[in-house]
Enzyme design. Structure first.
Site, PDB file in Angstrom:
ATOM      1  CG  HIS A  30      -0.123   0.155   2.503  1.00 29.05           C
ATOM      2  ND1 HIS A  30       0.532  -0.911   3.097  1.00 29.05           N
ATOM      3  CD2 HIS A  30       0.141   1.238   3.281  1.00 29.05           C
ATOM      4  CE1 HIS A  30       1.154  -0.493   4.185  1.00 29.05           C
ATOM      5  NE2 HIS A  30       0.940   0.819   4.317  1.00 29.05           N
ATOM      6  CG  HIS A 111       7.609   4.673   0.278  1.00 30.61           C
ATOM      7  ND1 HIS A 111       7.390   5.769   1.099  1.00 30.61           N
ATOM      8  CD2 HIS A 111       7.717   3.610   1.101  1.00 30.61           C
ATOM      9  CE1 HIS A 111       7.378   5.368   2.352  1.00 30.61           C
ATOM     10  NE2 HIS A 111       7.562   4.045   2.395  1.00 30.61           N
TER      11      HIS A 111
END
Length: 162
Positions: A30, A111
């Protein structure tokens, strides 16, 4: 609070990783918008109320791209409409702060963590990576329990620029 890439984006990234490499479970991959740490159960509703009231940008598109490291952590970066992602993150931050929940004040560096340990070949395999674009259509409030993520609430983004 997180954005979860769809299965196709996770599968594409998984296909890029070297055989035998150790990495975080793809179901947990995620992009974190805000990390609250431990929140008392009775305060979860306050978090949800704050997020429900937070303005959200219209749906937008992202892709996983490139690679980097934070110490031993190996990650893939985010491409696409990162400005809309940053606006979404800021809206979440302001809403949570206004409700008395302080999040990390470091600059937002979107990220997706691939591995929590230095793993030979992962960074090289991800260098130059550009996964498929996908629409971001919502955000999720997620709880980590015994190493698994459980979605507590989800909020859609308004239709728009996807």
């Amino acid at each position: 609070m997180a954005v979860f890439p769809p299965a196709a984006a996770r599968e594409d990234l998984l296909g890029r990783l070297p055989a035998g490499a150790r990495f975080a479970r793809p179901s947990k991959w995620h992009i974190t918008l805000a990390f609250l740490g431990q929140v008392e159960d009775f305060r979860t509703a306050e978090v949800a109320e704050a997020l429900a009231a937070a303005p959200r940008p219209p749906a937008f598109r992202l892709r996983l791209a490139g690679a980097g490291r934070f110490g031993a952590v190996i990650w893939t970066g985010v491409g696409g409409d990162v400005q809309a992602l940053g606006e979404l993150r800021e809206s979440v931050r302001v809403a949570l702060d206004g409700a008395g929940f302080t999040i990390d004040t470091r600059p937002f560096r979107p990220h997706l963590t691939v591995s929590y340990r230095t793993e030979r070949g992962l960074s090289a395999a991800l260098e130059g990576y550009a996964g498929p674009e996908w629409p971001v259509t919502g955000i999720a409030l997620v709880e980590s329990l015994l190493g698994n993520y459980h979605t507590l609430h989800e909020w859609p983004l308004p239709p728009g620029g996807q």
